[in-house]
Scaffold this motif. Structure first.
Motif, mmCIF file in Angstrom:
data_model
loop_
_atom_site.group_PDB
_atom_site.id
_atom_site.type_symbol
_atom_site.label_atom_id
_atom_site.label_comp_id
_atom_site.label_asym_id
_atom_site.label_seq_id
_atom_site.Cartn_x
_atom_site.Cartn_y
_atom_site.Cartn_z
ATOM 1 N N LEU A 1 -10.346 -13.357 -14.743
ATOM 2 C CA LEU A 1 -9.429 -14.390 -15.208
ATOM 3 C C LEU A 1 -8.257 -13.681 -15.851
ATOM 4 C CD1 LEU A 1 -8.959 -17.454 -15.685
ATOM 5 C CD2 LEU A 1 -10.094 -17.154 -17.885
ATOM 6 N N SER A 2 -7.059 -14.077 -15.490
ATOM 7 C CA SER A 2 -5.883 -13.444 -16.080
ATOM 8 C C SER A 2 -4.981 -14.498 -16.706
ATOM 9 C CB SER A 2 -5.104 -12.649 -15.020
ATOM 10 O OG SER A 2 -4.623 -13.502 -14.016
ATOM 11 N N ALA A 3 -4.137 -14.050 -17.586
ATOM 12 C CA ALA A 3 -3.224 -14.939 -18.305
ATOM 13 C C ALA A 3 -2.046 -15.281 -17.389
ATOM 14 C CB ALA A 3 -2.750 -14.274 -19.588
ATOM 15 N N GLU A 4 -2.224 -16.308 -16.601
ATOM 16 C CA GLU A 4 -1.195 -16.752 -15.658
ATOM 17 C C GLU A 4 -0.907 -18.230 -15.909
ATOM 18 O OE1 GLU A 4 0.349 -14.642 -13.772
ATOM 19 O OE2 GLU A 4 -1.025 -12.970 -14.088
ATOM 20 N N ILE A 5 0.140 -18.723 -15.304
ATOM 21 C CA ILE A 5 0.562 -20.114 -15.527
ATOM 22 C C ILE A 5 -0.502 -21.116 -15.089
ATOM 23 C CG2 ILE A 5 1.796 -20.448 -13.356
ATOM 24 C CD1 ILE A 5 4.020 -21.800 -15.154
ATOM 25 N N ASN A 6 -1.366 -20.747 -14.152
ATOM 26 C CA ASN A 6 -2.390 -21.698 -13.702
ATOM 27 C C ASN A 6 -3.494 -21.919 -14.733
ATOM 28 O OD1 ASN A 6 -3.585 -19.196 -13.330
ATOM 29 N ND2 ASN A 6 -4.584 -19.761 -11.431
ATOM 30 N N THR A 7 -3.473 -21.191 -15.858
ATOM 31 C CA THR A 7 -4.445 -21.410 -16.923
ATOM 32 C C THR A 7 -3.843 -22.165 -18.111
ATOM 33 O OG1 THR A 7 -3.962 -19.241 -17.875
ATOM 34 C CG2 THR A 7 -5.811 -19.369 -16.327
ATOM 35 N N HIS A 8 -2.558 -22.485 -18.045
ATOM 36 C CA HIS A 8 -1.891 -23.163 -19.158
ATOM 37 C C HIS A 8 -2.465 -24.550 -19.435
ATOM 38 C CE1 HIS A 8 2.045 -20.624 -19.354
ATOM 39 N NE2 HIS A 8 0.961 -19.886 -19.388
#
Length: 67
Positions: A9-16
């Motif tokens: 899991l990475s800090a990308e816009i799809n996790t906002h």
């Protein structure tokens, strides 16, 4: 989950949206104050009682709330 399966899991816009849902579930009201530059959407604020948390994106906001 099989021990040989991996997960990333990475800090990308799809996790906002997930971060915003978690913040809201903790009882915070969330506001987005727009920014006039193209670099940022604006500043996210989470407010609950007399506590204000401010960050450039929902993931950072969740992180500082957690701290």
């Amino acid at each position: 989950m099989n021990s040989k399966e991996s997960f990333r899991l990475s800090a990308e816009i799809n996790t906002h949206n997930s971060a915003l849902r978690i913040i809201k579930s903790k009882g915070y009201k969330i506001f987005l104050y727009p920014n006039i530059t193209d670099e940022l959407y604006g500043t996210y604020w989470a407010i609950k009682e007399n506590r204000d948390f401010i960050a450039e994106d929902p993931l950072k906001l969740l992180g500082i709330i957690t701290i």
